[in-house]
Write a protein that holds these residues in place. Sequence first.
Motif, PDB file in Angstrom:
ATOM      1  N   GLY A 138       0.829  -1.214   0.000  1.00 36.84           N
ATOM      2  CA  GLY A 138       0.000   0.000   0.000  1.00 36.84           C
ATOM      3  C   GLY A 138       0.855   1.252   0.000  1.00 36.84           C
ATOM      4  N   SER A 139       0.521   2.182   0.878  1.00 39.65           N
ATOM      5  CA  SER A 139       1.269   3.446   0.967  1.00 39.65           C
ATOM      6  C   SER A 139       2.359   3.385   2.035  1.00 39.65           C
ATOM      7  N   ASN A 140       2.597   2.227   2.634  1.00 38.81           N
ATOM      8  CA  ASN A 140       3.612   2.090   3.682  1.00 38.81           C
ATOM      9  C   ASN A 140       5.014   2.147   3.089  1.00 38.81           C
ATOM     10  N   ARG A 141       5.937   2.733   3.851  1.00 40.57           N
ATOM     11  CA  ARG A 141       7.326   2.895   3.413  1.00 40.57           C
ATOM     12  C   ARG A 141       8.261   2.531   4.566  1.00 40.57           C
ATOM     13  N   PHE A 142       9.483   2.144   4.204  1.00 36.57           N
ATOM     14  CA  PHE A 142      10.509   1.920   5.226  1.00 36.57           C
ATOM     15  C   PHE A 142      10.950   3.266   5.789  1.00 36.57           C
ATOM     16  N   SER A 143      11.208   3.304   7.085  1.00 36.88           N
ATOM     17  CA  SER A 143      11.675   4.513   7.775  1.00 36.88           C
ATOM     18  C   SER A 143      13.193   4.528   7.813  1.00 36.88           C
TER      19      SER A 143
END
Length: 156
Positions: A138-143
């Motif tokens: 989805g719209s999740n990203r690694f920090s």
Amino acid sequence: MKSFRAAMAESLLAACAGQTASAATGNVLFNGTITATCTITINSNGTMTVSANLQSLSSHNAGGSAGSAQVDTTGGVTLSVDPVTSTTVPASDTTATTWTPTFATSGAQTIAETGTATALTVPGTSTVAVNLDGTKSGSNRFSAGNYQATVTLRCE
């Protein structure tokens, strides 16, 4: 008395002189059993890098590298990777990551990259490349921050 003994000994020697000794043989058997076995030696750890869209942290990405291990086996065993159970992620990364370990071998036995347990039927030494992919959906990203995951390579 001495002459009687000496005469008897000479008589016995003379009687035996014409005879050959009888030969005997025996077979000694040796048995051994080798159970199907293998040993794993870790050569190097892997490195994961992030993709441009920040949704993949993987040893397959540019700049990443597979971990390497050596497997010595008699054959008759199965090689596999366990699901990832140990990870360290930055506190700011609160979204789910799907971790997918895979492996491939070259040497005594060649196995194309897979995540499925595979039989090692040939005895010998193989080099194993272990890869790990972490993905966000989805719209999740690694920090930003340090990530670490442990992949267990198993030979049974």
